[in-house]
Design a protein around this motif. Structure first.
Motif, PDB file in Angstrom:
ATOM      1  N   SER A  61      48.731  33.666 -69.146  1.00 46.46           N
ATOM      2  CA  SER A  61      47.907  34.511 -68.282  1.00 46.46           C
ATOM      3  C   SER A  61      47.257  35.651 -69.044  1.00 46.46           C
ATOM      4  N   SER A  62      47.727  35.939 -70.266  1.00 49.79           N
ATOM      5  CA  SER A  62      47.202  37.052 -71.047  1.00 49.79           C
ATOM      6  C   SER A  62      46.878  36.588 -72.463  1.00 49.79           C
ATOM      7  N   PRO A  63      45.746  35.900 -72.644  1.00 51.51           N
ATOM      8  CA  PRO A  63      45.423  35.354 -73.969  1.00 51.51           C
ATOM      9  C   PRO A  63      45.329  36.405 -75.073  1.00 51.51           C
ATOM     10  N   THR A  64      44.800  37.595 -74.771  1.00 48.89           N
ATOM     11  CA  THR A  64      44.667  38.575 -75.850  1.00 48.89           C
ATOM     12  C   THR A  64      46.031  39.033 -76.353  1.00 48.89           C
ATOM     13  N   THR A  65      47.013  39.130 -75.451  1.00 50.05           N
ATOM     14  CA  THR A  65      48.358  39.503 -75.883  1.00 50.05           C
ATOM     15  C   THR A  65      48.917  38.450 -76.831  1.00 50.05           C
ATOM     16  N   MET A  66      48.796  37.182 -76.412  1.00 49.47           N
ATOM     17  CA  MET A  66      49.319  36.100 -77.242  1.00 49.47           C
ATOM     18  C   MET A  66      48.579  36.009 -78.571  1.00 49.47           C
ATOM     19  N   LEU A  67      47.250  36.047 -78.529  1.00 46.97           N
ATOM     20  CA  LEU A  67      46.478  35.883 -79.756  1.00 46.97           C
ATOM     21  C   LEU A  67      46.640  37.074 -80.687  1.00 46.97           C
ATOM     22  N   GLY A  68      46.820  38.268 -80.127  1.00 48.25           N
ATOM     23  CA  GLY A  68      47.084  39.427 -80.971  1.00 48.25           C
ATOM     24  C   GLY A  68      48.408  39.292 -81.705  1.00 48.25           C
ATOM     25  N   TYR A  69      49.415  38.784 -81.002  1.00 51.25           N
ATOM     26  CA  TYR A  69      50.728  38.553 -81.608  1.00 51.25           C
ATOM     27  C   TYR A  69      50.615  37.504 -82.721  1.00 51.25           C
ATOM     28  N   ILE A  70      49.875  36.427 -82.436  1.00 55.00           N
ATOM     29  CA  ILE A  70      49.710  35.374 -83.442  1.00 55.00           C
ATOM     30  C   ILE A  70      48.889  35.881 -84.625  1.00 55.00           C
ATOM     31  N   ALA A  71      47.905  36.731 -84.359  1.00 56.03           N
ATOM     32  CA  ALA A  71      47.071  37.267 -85.444  1.00 56.03           C
ATOM     33  C   ALA A  71      47.919  37.990 -86.482  1.00 56.03           C
ATOM     34  N   ALA A  72      48.953  38.679 -86.000  1.00 55.58           N
ATOM     35  CA  ALA A  72      49.805  39.438 -86.912  1.00 55.58           C
ATOM     36  C   ALA A  72      50.706  38.529 -87.743  1.00 55.58           C
ATOM     37  N   ARG A  73      50.806  37.271 -87.357  1.00 55.92           N
ATOM     38  CA  ARG A  73      51.704  36.338 -88.046  1.00 55.92           C
ATOM     39  C   ARG A  73      50.974  35.207 -88.749  1.00 55.92           C
ATOM     40  N   THR A  74      49.662  35.326 -88.829  1.00 56.08           N
ATOM     41  CA  THR A  74      48.852  34.338 -89.533  1.00 56.08           C
ATOM     42  C   THR A  74      47.837  35.071 -90.408  1.00 56.08           C
ATOM     43  N   GLN A  75      47.226  34.329 -91.303  1.00 54.58           N
ATOM     44  CA  GLN A  75      46.263  34.936 -92.223  1.00 54.58           C
ATOM     45  C   GLN A  75      44.880  34.314 -92.162  1.00 54.58           C
ATOM     46  N   ASN A  76      44.801  33.035 -91.890  1.00 55.86           N
ATOM     47  CA  ASN A  76      43.516  32.332 -91.977  1.00 55.86           C
ATOM     48  C   ASN A  76      43.064  31.688 -90.669  1.00 55.86           C
ATOM     49  N   LEU A  77      43.964  31.495 -89.749  1.00 54.81           N
ATOM     50  CA  LEU A  77      43.699  30.743 -88.535  1.00 54.81           C
ATOM     51  C   LEU A  77      42.682  31.466 -87.650  1.00 54.81           C
ATOM     52  N   ILE A  78      41.637  30.754 -87.213  1.00 58.78           N
ATOM     53  CA  ILE A  78      40.719  31.294 -86.216  1.00 58.78           C
ATOM     54  C   ILE A  78      41.405  31.210 -84.856  1.00 58.78           C
ATOM     55  N   LEU A  79      41.388  32.302 -84.123  1.00 62.21           N
ATOM     56  CA  LEU A  79      42.061  32.384 -82.840  1.00 62.21           C
ATOM     57  C   LEU A  79      41.021  32.364 -81.734  1.00 62.21           C
ATOM     58  N   SER A  80      41.193  31.458 -80.790  1.00 63.87           N
ATOM     59  CA  SER A  80      40.178  31.274 -79.768  1.00 63.87           C
ATOM     60  C   SER A  80      40.817  31.146 -78.398  1.00 63.87           C
TER      61      SER A  80
END
Length: 384
Positions: A61-80
């Motif tokens: 229900s909150s994509p920005t929360t999830m993608l922000g968390y994943i952003a901090a744990r990845t380096q190259n992955l495009i998040l969409s």
């Protein structure tokens, strides 16, 4: 560089495993989605995308929360996203949330705009489903302007006016996140994507390919009509879903109970009928390669291929094993084969760095998009 992008998308369903009867908890499912995203980067995929849902049995229900968390744990992955509900979210909040995410992820962010597939979401957020297309058109027109003008004065039908409003933070490097418009049935959305010079994503996982070919061809033709480039330079993304084993028989045997009981396509056409009519591939890695390569014959050279891998109650361990096969045996071959014979003028998948450096970074216009396609366009896409 005009390389295609490959990745995965999730709908975040919490579905019982039909072979055990056990459903993951919401906590387990959310953590599994993070693990899947990190695995996607580990095996060399380009994109991880999450849907947005506000009803059980879905959790994202909150994509920005999830993608922000994943952003901090990845380096190259495009998040969409796959998709962001442009109809029921406030475009001001979308502008601010995803610009913030864009900064945190150093530009590794884009969005897919869509209307969703859950009718009741409209009244939950104070909207009228009968206004779905007009909401999508007006809300995106405002979002487009918010990201491109430092000070916005705006008045529309569906929200209060804005006077001397500045959305913060401003997009990273002055370049907004790349936007795809996702649709499975609406020529108006293909028209909207073409008008702005944005991408069009056809999530062609449920219906026969001829239906989606009409939408993609309409988008390509209108993209050229609006002066963004030739039809083959339009930005197209496609969905797909796969399940693999070393040999076909094992794959079919293992996946059949999940298919037969899946909320999204169980209790309807047989597995064999579904694989014949849609992109679903259940078989060996080689069969996945061969089926995916046929997409170019139907849709032309395109920019992004996303696979659905974690649905229907498949346990996390199985999904991670599937990603190993996808990353090691399927995507490297697809990269090579799709690159062969790809015309030089056909662009690759969008990246922040390329858009900052190139003319496409400033593509688009800020005038109001037409409310719907014309009669001739509707006739062309009459099966939609």
């Amino acid at each position: 560089m005009n390389a295609m992008q490959f990745g995965i998308f999730t709908v975040g369903d919490v579905t019982p495993d039909p072979t055990t009867g056990r459903a993951p908890t919401e906590h387990e499912r959310i953590k599994a989605m993070v693990a899947i995203a990190r695995k996607a980067e580990e095996v060399g995929l380009d994109v991880f995308a999450t849907g947005e849902h506000h009803n059980p049995p879905f959790v994202p229900s909150s994509p920005t929360t999830m993608l922000g968390y994943i952003a901090a744990r990845t380096q190259n992955l495009i998040l969409s996203t796959s998709t962001t509900l442009i109809t029921t979210n406030d475009p001001v909040k979308i502008a601010e949330d995803y610009a913030m995410l864009q900064h945190l992820a150093d530009g590794r962010v884009d969005l897919m705009m869509g209307r969703g597939n859950t009718g009741p979401v409209y009244p939950w957020f104070g909207k009228d489903i009968r206004q779905g297309i007009p909401l999508a058109v007006e809300n995106y027109a405002l979002l487009h302007e918010l990201w491109r003008k430092d000070v916005v004065n705006w008045e529309g039908k569906f929200r209060t006016p804005l006077q001397s409003f500045t959305s913060t933070p401003r997009p990273l490097d002055g370049v907004p996140p790349f936007v795809w418009h996702g649709s499975i049935r609406s020529p108006e959305i293909a028209e909207q994507a073409a008008y702005y010079g944005d991408g069009f994503f056809a999530n062609n996982i449920f219906w026969p390919k001829d239906h989606f070919r009409k939408l993609v061809n309409l988008y390509r033709e209108r993209y050229a009509h609006y002066g963004h480039g030739t039809p083959d330079q339009a930005m197209v993304g496609l969905g797909g879903q796969v399940f693999m084993a070393r040999n076909s028989q094992d794959a079919v045997r293992a996946f059949r109970p999940y298919f037969d009981n899946a909320p999204v396509y169980g209790h309807g056409p047989s597995l064999e009928e579904f694989t014949a009519e849609t992109p679903l591939t259940v078989g060996s890695p080689q069969e996945v390669v061969e089926k995916t390569l046929t997409f170019r014959e139907t849709f032309g050279d395109y920019q992004r291929q996303l696979f659905l891998m974690d649905h229907a109650g498949l346990p996390l361990k199985t999904v991670l094993e599937q990603l190993d096969l996808l990353g090691e045996e399927v995507v490297p071959v697809l990269r090579k084969e799709f690159a062969a014979g790809r015309p030089e003028q056909v662009p690759g998948g969008p990246t922040h760095a390329a858009r900052v450096a190139g003319p496409r970074a400033s593509a688009g216009t800020t005038v109001t998009v037409p409310a719907a396609v014309g009669a001739a366009d509707k006739q062309e896409a009459s099966a939609s």
